[in-house]
Design a protein around this motif. Structure first.
Motif, PDB file in Angstrom:
ATOM      1  N   ASP A  34      51.692  54.524 -58.939  1.00 50.77           N
ATOM      2  CA  ASP A  34      52.790  53.757 -60.307  1.00 50.77           C
ATOM      3  C   ASP A  34      52.189  53.149 -61.338  1.00 50.77           C
ATOM      4  O   ASP A  34      52.449  51.956 -61.235  1.00 50.77           O
ATOM      5  CB  ASP A  34      53.824  53.353 -59.266  1.00 50.77           C
ATOM      6  CG  ASP A  34      54.858  53.846 -58.087  1.00 50.77           C
ATOM      7  OD1 ASP A  34      55.111  55.157 -58.664  1.00 50.77           O
ATOM      8  OD2 ASP A  34      55.267  53.733 -57.274  1.00 50.77           O
ATOM      9  N   LYS A  56      50.182  59.128 -54.255  1.00 46.78           N
ATOM     10  CA  LYS A  56      51.247  60.219 -54.832  1.00 46.78           C
ATOM     11  C   LYS A  56      51.193  59.755 -56.166  1.00 46.78           C
ATOM     12  O   LYS A  56      51.012  58.936 -56.789  1.00 46.78           O
ATOM     13  CB  LYS A  56      52.552  59.181 -54.223  1.00 46.78           C
ATOM     14  CG  LYS A  56      53.691  59.497 -54.525  1.00 46.78           C
ATOM     15  CD  LYS A  56      54.749  59.391 -53.717  1.00 46.78           C
ATOM     16  CE  LYS A  56      55.050  58.033 -54.243  1.00 46.78           C
ATOM     17  NZ  LYS A  56      56.419  57.571 -55.452  1.00 46.78           N
ATOM     18  N   LYS A  85      61.197  63.882 -57.193  1.00 45.61           N
ATOM     19  CA  LYS A  85      62.935  64.001 -56.556  1.00 45.61           C
ATOM     20  C   LYS A  85      63.530  64.733 -57.742  1.00 45.61           C
ATOM     21  O   LYS A  85      64.749  64.551 -58.242  1.00 45.61           O
ATOM     22  CB  LYS A  85      63.045  62.406 -56.585  1.00 45.61           C
ATOM     23  CG  LYS A  85      62.306  61.475 -55.962  1.00 45.61           C
ATOM     24  CD  LYS A  85      63.228  60.450 -55.948  1.00 45.61           C
ATOM     25  CE  LYS A  85      62.355  59.276 -54.778  1.00 45.61           C
ATOM     26  NZ  LYS A  85      60.951  58.588 -55.146  1.00 45.61           N
ATOM     27  N   LEU A 141      67.401  57.106 -50.491  1.00 46.52           N
ATOM     28  CA  LEU A 141      66.411  55.971 -50.941  1.00 46.52           C
ATOM     29  C   LEU A 141      65.968  54.805 -50.923  1.00 46.52           C
ATOM     30  O   LEU A 141      67.335  53.631 -49.965  1.00 46.52           O
ATOM     31  CB  LEU A 141      66.674  55.844 -52.549  1.00 46.52           C
ATOM     32  CG  LEU A 141      66.643  56.662 -53.398  1.00 46.52           C
ATOM     33  CD1 LEU A 141      66.939  56.836 -55.078  1.00 46.52           C
ATOM     34  CD2 LEU A 141      65.561  57.567 -53.497  1.00 46.52           C
ATOM     35  N   THR A 142      65.419  54.061 -49.755  1.00 46.34           N
ATOM     36  CA  THR A 142      64.835  52.854 -49.449  1.00 46.34           C
ATOM     37  C   THR A 142      65.478  52.223 -50.285  1.00 46.34           C
ATOM     38  O   THR A 142      65.379  50.903 -49.751  1.00 46.34           O
ATOM     39  CB  THR A 142      63.230  52.492 -49.225  1.00 46.34           C
ATOM     40  OG1 THR A 142      62.456  53.061 -50.230  1.00 46.34           O
ATOM     41  CG2 THR A 142      62.983  53.622 -48.018  1.00 46.34           C
ATOM     42  N   PRO A 200      57.989  55.522 -47.033  1.00 44.16           N
ATOM     43  CA  PRO A 200      58.184  54.364 -48.140  1.00 44.16           C
ATOM     44  C   PRO A 200      58.849  53.447 -47.478  1.00 44.16           C
ATOM     45  O   PRO A 200      59.553  53.603 -46.511  1.00 44.16           O
ATOM     46  CB  PRO A 200      58.582  55.029 -49.727  1.00 44.16           C
ATOM     47  CG  PRO A 200      59.417  55.757 -49.885  1.00 44.16           C
ATOM     48  CD  PRO A 200      59.507  56.649 -47.804  1.00 44.16           C
ATOM     49  N   ARG A 203      55.939  47.106 -45.613  1.00 46.48           N
ATOM     50  CA  ARG A 203      55.696  46.005 -46.916  1.00 46.48           C
ATOM     51  C   ARG A 203      55.157  45.270 -45.487  1.00 46.48           C
ATOM     52  O   ARG A 203      55.239  45.230 -44.766  1.00 46.48           O
ATOM     53  CB  ARG A 203      56.989  44.921 -46.859  1.00 46.48           C
ATOM     54  CG  ARG A 203      57.152  45.750 -48.399  1.00 46.48           C
ATOM     55  CD  ARG A 203      56.572  45.655 -49.671  1.00 46.48           C
ATOM     56  NE  ARG A 203      57.283  45.837 -51.064  1.00 46.48           N
ATOM     57  CZ  ARG A 203      57.343  47.291 -51.298  1.00 46.48           C
ATOM     58  NH1 ARG A 203      56.385  48.047 -50.634  1.00 46.48           N
ATOM     59  NH2 ARG A 203      57.763  47.495 -52.021  1.00 46.48           N
ATOM     60  N   GLN A 212      63.115  47.082 -52.607  1.00 49.24           N
ATOM     61  CA  GLN A 212      63.393  47.693 -51.259  1.00 49.24           C
ATOM     62  C   GLN A 212      63.643  47.487 -50.336  1.00 49.24           C
ATOM     63  O   GLN A 212      63.976  45.480 -50.134  1.00 49.24           O
ATOM     64  CB  GLN A 212      61.945  48.031 -50.707  1.00 49.24           C
ATOM     65  CG  GLN A 212      61.098  49.171 -51.909  1.00 49.24           C
ATOM     66  CD  GLN A 212      61.628  50.673 -52.377  1.00 49.24           C
ATOM     67  OE1 GLN A 212      62.196  50.847 -51.246  1.00 49.24           O
ATOM     68  NE2 GLN A 212      59.968  51.216 -52.331  1.00 49.24           N
ATOM     69  N   GLY A 232      52.627  51.393 -52.500  1.00 47.16           N
ATOM     70  CA  GLY A 232      52.489  51.450 -53.933  1.00 47.16           C
ATOM     71  C   GLY A 232      52.429  49.749 -54.224  1.00 47.16           C
ATOM     72  O   GLY A 232      51.231  49.564 -54.068  1.00 47.16           O
ATOM     73  N   ARG A 233      53.309  49.123 -54.799  1.00 43.54           N
ATOM     74  CA  ARG A 233      53.039  47.647 -54.599  1.00 43.54           C
ATOM     75  C   ARG A 233      52.217  46.409 -53.869  1.00 43.54           C
ATOM     76  O   ARG A 233      51.495  46.247 -54.855  1.00 43.54           O
ATOM     77  CB  ARG A 233      54.722  46.812 -55.910  1.00 43.54           C
ATOM     78  CG  ARG A 233      54.893  47.485 -56.573  1.00 43.54           C
ATOM     79  CD  ARG A 233      56.714  47.190 -57.035  1.00 43.54           C
ATOM     80  NE  ARG A 233      57.381  48.307 -55.716  1.00 43.54           N
ATOM     81  CZ  ARG A 233      58.401  47.942 -55.859  1.00 43.54           C
ATOM     82  NH1 ARG A 233      59.395  47.047 -56.917  1.00 43.54           N
ATOM     83  NH2 ARG A 233      58.981  48.577 -55.128  1.00 43.54           N
TER      84      ARG A 233
HETATM   85  O1  C5P Z   1      55.618  49.966 -54.596  1.00 42.89           O
HETATM   86  P1  C5P Z   1      56.609  50.460 -53.603  1.00 42.89           P
HETATM   87  O2  C5P Z   1      55.741  50.537 -52.341  1.00 42.89           O
HETATM   88  O3  C5P Z   1      57.864  49.904 -53.399  1.00 42.89           O
HETATM   89  O4  C5P Z   1      56.802  51.939 -53.930  1.00 42.89           O
HETATM   90  C1  C5P Z   1      57.836  53.147 -53.620  1.00 42.89           C
HETATM   91  C2  C5P Z   1      57.194  53.690 -53.445  1.00 42.89           C
HETATM   92  O5  C5P Z   1      57.929  55.746 -53.140  1.00 42.89           O
HETATM   93  C3  C5P Z   1      57.472  54.326 -54.682  1.00 42.89           C
HETATM   94  O6  C5P Z   1      56.380  55.095 -55.764  1.00 42.89           O
HETATM   95  C4  C5P Z   1      59.041  54.742 -54.470  1.00 42.89           C
HETATM   96  O7  C5P Z   1      59.139  55.831 -55.886  1.00 42.89           O
HETATM   97  C5  C5P Z   1      58.794  55.918 -53.561  1.00 42.89           C
HETATM   98  N1  C5P Z   1      59.513  56.221 -53.021  1.00 42.89           N
HETATM   99  C6  C5P Z   1      60.785  55.024 -52.786  1.00 42.89           C
HETATM  100  N2  C5P Z   1      61.843  55.585 -51.563  1.00 42.89           N
HETATM  101  C7  C5P Z   1      62.500  56.691 -51.503  1.00 42.89           C
HETATM  102  C8  C5P Z   1      61.102  57.805 -51.947  1.00 42.89           C
HETATM  103  C9  C5P Z   1      60.298  57.395 -52.650  1.00 42.89           C
HETATM  104  O8  C5P Z   1      60.331  54.072 -52.513  1.00 42.89           O
HETATM  105  N3  C5P Z   1      63.139  57.153 -50.644  1.00 42.89           N
END
Ligand code: C5P
Length: 256
Positions: A34, A56, A85, A141-142, A200, A203, A212, A232-233
């Motif tokens: 990202d 990803k 998505k 979504l998370t 996803p 943490r 999130q 990601g982060r």
């Molecule tokens: O930075 P972080 O670890 O929160 O990144 C999570 C990644 O997963 C992001 O690229 C986000 O777009 C993706 N994602 C998500 N929730 C979903 C599907 C995909 O956070 N339901």
């Protein structure tokens, strides 16, 4: 849960006969690139490519850099998960899925809320292709909690909505799902051992949750039945991204 044969990266030869848990953990980690442009993505890939086997590419990078950003990743043997998505009318999604399949990605996402006709059209679009990407239906979504769901007209807990969407996806022939770690165990028992659960909202202890809402540590998410973890982060914004990745891999290996 074993990674299905078709999604095993061809990057490295399995150390036989001893199954190396660290290598198995690397194969189950997907790093979310990202970042805003191709040069940042490739710099990150170079720092991390010994630590993970999947990257990803999501909206931020794909919109800025286009399909060309995938080529160096695939040329170096990495598996690519294209996370756009998709959510549109069936005909449009079918066309986008065909275009994505031509790019050589191994997994791609579409929103389950697009409905059964959209999911079926996406599946049909891949019929007859060699090595088609795994279609992953994004459930809830998370970043959504009960209040966010209510705001879009869905009453009840996120888990109930995840279950409803997953049942609908199964009916439409989808075998891959994205959910938060909180629903992973329920999804695993609903969808069976062969389904691909991409989780996803990961943490490691002590890292910031950001936007999130439904999160878990890497070890916990695997114990709940995840096939792959998306991070990601906690990696991309770490002072030492490679070190952060290795710590996550070690935690994953302990949970396997
Ligand atoms: O930075 P972080 O670890 O929160 O990144 C999570 C990644 O997963 C992001 O690229 C986000 O777009 C993706 N994602 C998500 N929730 C979903 C599907 C995909 O956070 N339901």
């Amino acid at each position: 849960m074993p990674i299905p044969e078709r999604l095993k990266p061809s990057f490295r030869k399995e150390p036989e006969p001893r199954v190396d848990r660290i290598e198995e953990a690397r194969k189950r980690l997907i790093v979310a690139l990202d970042v805003p442009d191709a040069s940042s993505a490739h710099a990150l890939m170079e720092r991390l490519e010994n630590s993970c086997r999947w990257f990803k590419v999501g909206l931020e990078l794909f919109v800025s850099a286009g399909p060309a950003v995938l080529e160096p990743l695939m040329a170096r043997g990495h598996s690519v998960f294209l996370d756009l998505k998709l959510h549109d009318i069936p005909n449009t999604v079918a066309g986008a899925v065909r275009s994505a399949a031509r790019l050589g990605v191994k997994m791609m996402t579409l929103h389950a809320t697009g409905g059964p006709a959209m999911l079926s059209a996406a599946r049909t679009a891949l019929k007859g292709l060699d090595n088609p990407p795994e279609l992953l239906a994004v459930t809830v979504l998370t970043s959504m909690d009960r209040a966010q769901l209510r705001a879009v007209g869905v009453d009840g807990a996120p888990a109930a909505q995840v279950e409803l969407l997953a049942r609908m996806g199964l009916e439409a022939g989808i075998r891959g799902f994205v959910s938060s770690p909180e629903e992973a165990a329920m999804l695993r028992s609903l969808t069976g051992p062969e389904s691909v659960l991409v989780i996803p909202g990961i943490r490691p202890a002590g890292t910031a949750s950001g936007d999130q809402k439904r999160i878990a540590t890497p070890g916990e998410a695997l114990r709940q039945g995840a096939t792959f973890l998306v991070v990601g982060r906690p990696i991309t914004q770490a002072m030492d991204p490679a070190g952060a990745t290795e710590a996550i891999v070690r935690e994953m290996a302990e949970a396997l």
